[in-house]
Design an enzyme around this catalytic site. Structure first.
Site, short mmCIF file in Angstrom:
data_model
loop_
_atom_site.label_atom_id
_atom_site.label_comp_id
_atom_site.label_asym_id
_atom_site.label_seq_id
_atom_site.Cartn_x
_atom_site.Cartn_y
_atom_site.Cartn_z
N GLU A 41 5.59 1.28 0.33
CA GLU A 41 5.01 0.03 0.83
C GLU A 41 3.68 -0.32 0.18
O GLU A 41 2.63 0.14 0.62
CB GLU A 41 4.81 0.11 2.36
CG GLU A 41 4.22 -1.17 2.92
CD GLU A 41 4.02 -1.16 4.44
OE1 GLU A 41 4.33 -0.14 5.08
OE2 GLU A 41 3.55 -2.16 4.98
N LYS A 62 9.14 -1.67 0.35
CA LYS A 62 8.67 -2.55 1.43
C LYS A 62 7.48 -3.35 0.92
O LYS A 62 6.34 -2.92 1.01
CB LYS A 62 8.27 -1.70 2.65
CG LYS A 62 7.65 -2.50 3.79
CD LYS A 62 7.63 -1.72 5.08
CE LYS A 62 6.85 -2.43 6.16
NZ LYS A 62 6.97 -1.82 7.48
P1 13P Z 1 3.70 -6.01 9.90
O1 13P Z 1 5.07 -6.56 9.78
O2 13P Z 1 3.00 -6.35 11.18
O3 13P Z 1 2.86 -6.29 8.68
O4 13P Z 1 3.86 -4.44 9.97
C1 13P Z 1 4.73 -3.81 9.13
C2 13P Z 1 4.19 -2.49 8.77
O5 13P Z 1 4.84 -1.49 9.00
C3 13P Z 1 2.88 -2.42 8.14
O6 13P Z 1 2.69 -1.14 7.58
#
Ligand code: 13P
Length: 344
Positions: free
Chosen positions: A177, A219
């Site tokens: 991510e 992600k």
């Molecule tokens: P949000 O969708 O609120 O951005 O959170 C996703 C997430 O896991 C952030 O690390």
């Protein structure tokens, strides 16, 4: 777990019409969410809230996996069933946040690097024993006058590469991510440029660290204008720019892409995902799905307000958002469906 199983898990995460519920807020972050509904940040309130989310009947219809926080993976439902077991029994893959947060990056003012590599192999082994099937690590890239620096991009990409390799060695599918933050005044063009830079660096780091892409999930954030930018891109423009950059940077071998919501409103996050799937149907090498935190939970939190009497309403709100996002994965969402559901 064998490599084949990791690839199967990665594919299950992005099964058609399904995505991830990110419920891995750290104790500090959930405090902010609870403050919004005036609920105290006690361990029991955190447990009760997660119990409500994970216990929603039919959640598995549109949710393939749930990301947990270290405290949460050790907690139980009110009837004594460990959360991991409750999820697994319902056909939902339990996941775990393994980073220890974004910390100040030395000599780079206002920039962050995500920490948590120390003892990561050992921690992953413990989570695997507890039943976790996948992991998450969030890197944060800030856009500003002199930002991001190449130092910040390189440090975060390196950490993501090391994390992903350690997870695969331990038997967890890594969710990679890299979040380009929407805070600031930057244009959508600038976000596009920074996202392309970031993703190129991330995939170079994954290669360098011998990560098998088929056993991983990306992600990313979407390509959108900074929230204080005067010109906000429309839904189709966001979809076009985001897909263009993903096609340039993400190898086709990656099992799937699940977006974060990053502070977009719930309906906008759904509309963006839907537009991408509608506009590029059958023309992309990977499924595009969701791994939303706020965009899935906000209406449920608001409905709950910390009261046991509101649990059913909160669960209905969560299931509704999960269903809308499930439709968006298939490019079948529409504003009419939102309205119909609200009227029902
Ligand atoms: P949000 O969708 O609120 O951005 O959170 C996703 C997430 O896991 C952030 O690390």
């Amino acid at each position: 777990m064998s490599g084949h199983d990791l690839a199967a898990t990665a594919q299950a995460i992005v099964a058609p019409g399904k995505g991830i519920l990110a419920a891995d807020e750290s104790t500090g972050t959930i405090e902010k969410r609870f403050a919004g509904i005036k609920v105290g940040n006690t361990e029991e309130n955190r447990r009760a809230y997660r119990d409500l989310l994970f216990g929603a009947k039919g959640l598995a219809q549109h949710i393939s996996g749930v990301i947990l926080y270290d405290e949460t993976i050790r907690q139980k439902s009110a009837n004594g069933t460990p959360f991991v077991e409750l999820l697994a029994r319902n056909g939902i893959l339990p996941g775990i946040k393994v980073d220890t947060g974004a910390k100040d990056l030395a000599l780079c003012p206002d920039e962050k690097v995500t920490e948590g590599l120390d003892n990561l192999g050992k921690r992953c082994a413990e989570y695997v024993k507890m039943g976790a099937k996948f992991a998450k690590w969030r890197a944060v890239i800030t856009i500003g006058a002199e930002m991001p620096s190449s130092t910040c991009i390189a440090a975060n990409a390196h950490a993501l590469g090391r994390y992903a390799a350690i997870c695969q060695a331990a038997g967890l599918v890594p969710i990679v991510e890299p979040e380009v933050l929407m805070d600031g005044e930057h244009t959508v063009e600038r976000c596009e440029e920074v996202t392309e830079w970031t993703l190129n660096a991330v995939y170079e780091a994954l290669y360098l660290n011998r990560v098998t892409l088929e056993r991983s999930v990306l992600k990313p954030s979407m390509v959108i204008a900074g929230k204080n930018c005067a010109r906000q891109a429309g839904v189709e423009e966001v979809a076009e720019r985001t897909v263009r950059i993903l096609k340039r940077t993400v190898p086709a071998a990656v099992a799937g892409i699940v977006f974060l919501s990053g502070g977009q409103s719930d309906e906008v996050a759904t509309a963006h995902l839907n537009a991408m799937n509608q506009m590029f149907k059958d023309r992309l090498p990977w499924p595009l799905s969701f791994s939303y935190g706020r965009a899935l939970q906000q209406p449920a939190l608001k409905a709950w307000k910390g009261a046991a009497a509101n649990v059913a309403a909160a669960q209905a709100a969560l299931l509704h958002r999960a269903r809308m996002n499930g439709l968006a994965c298939l490019g079948r969402y529409s504003v009419d469906q939102e309205k119909q559901a609200l009227a029902a």
